[in-house]
Enzyme design. Sequence first.
Site, mmCIF file in Angstrom:
data_model
loop_
_atom_site.group_PDB
_atom_site.id
_atom_site.type_symbol
_atom_site.label_atom_id
_atom_site.label_comp_id
_atom_site.label_asym_id
_atom_site.label_seq_id
_atom_site.Cartn_x
_atom_site.Cartn_y
_atom_site.Cartn_z
ATOM 1 N N SER A 258 18.165 -36.659 -13.572
ATOM 2 C CA SER A 258 17.153 -37.694 -13.821
ATOM 3 C C SER A 258 17.727 -39.080 -14.090
ATOM 4 C CB SER A 258 16.242 -37.286 -14.989
ATOM 5 O OG SER A 258 15.297 -36.334 -14.543
ATOM 6 N N THR B 245 18.629 -40.671 -19.615
ATOM 7 C CA THR B 245 19.243 -39.348 -19.634
ATOM 8 C C THR B 245 19.030 -38.623 -18.309
ATOM 9 O OG1 THR B 245 17.209 -38.393 -20.523
ATOM 10 C CG2 THR B 245 18.873 -39.117 -22.108
#
Length: 271
Positions: A46, A213
Amino acid sequence: MKKAILLIAILFPLLLHAQTGEYGVYVRQGRMAKGVRESVYFPMHSVIKFPQALYVAHFLEKNGIGIEDRLLVKKEDLMKDTWSPMLAKMDDERWFSYAELLALSLQESDNNACDILFAACGGPASVEEYIRGLGIDGICLCATERQMHEDPALSEENCCTPEAMVNLLEWFREHCMENESLRLVWQLMSSCKTGQSRIPAAFAGDAVVAHKTGTGFRTEDGKCDINDVGIVLLPDGTRLTIAAFVRQSHTESEIAEIISRLLAEYFARCS
């Protein structure tokens, strides 16, 4: 700079020993930098939502589209068995502004929001082309969240080197106030509350951390890739740019441990 690193070294001593798989990390402060495997490619997962957000900001400005302009999203078109907080906000369909979609993607790591932005602004190849146009190599994008969901092996192809990601973060910090869209990306990343046990955990006090993140698919024994990339502004004015990628980790805290050891080792050499 030394005072900042000394504080980190005290709070996270070298007694911390992360039981990691292979990891890559790169930290830059001005002209000084330290890394481990900073030129090795790691899957971003991601983290791709950060370069995508920069491309979306460029796309909106180039095409005269406002961040409050809206897209109609139909629930039937979205992935159901994926991480997607936006699903709970919908009935059959709903209008979402670009600002809302960027917030869902960057702050909540919503996979459907990411793919809606790909569909509206340009796919992974367009994002990669834009990043290369900034003069930054070492960041490769080839698959959407849906494609990675259908074939997890594709997540290996959405990859970057830690050094390349730091270069992109540095570009972002230099240009983040240039227009409304980039200012929104900075605001969203610097107020993000997810991943607090990753980069933010390596810094105490009033540090501002703008980060994104990434988390990989979990294996049967509970391991997964753990990533975090971001810009840290310390109270004394020090700015650190960090990219950390860990393969097959058991715990998110390994990111903070790796960064803390790296900075402590740097301080030991400079003292």
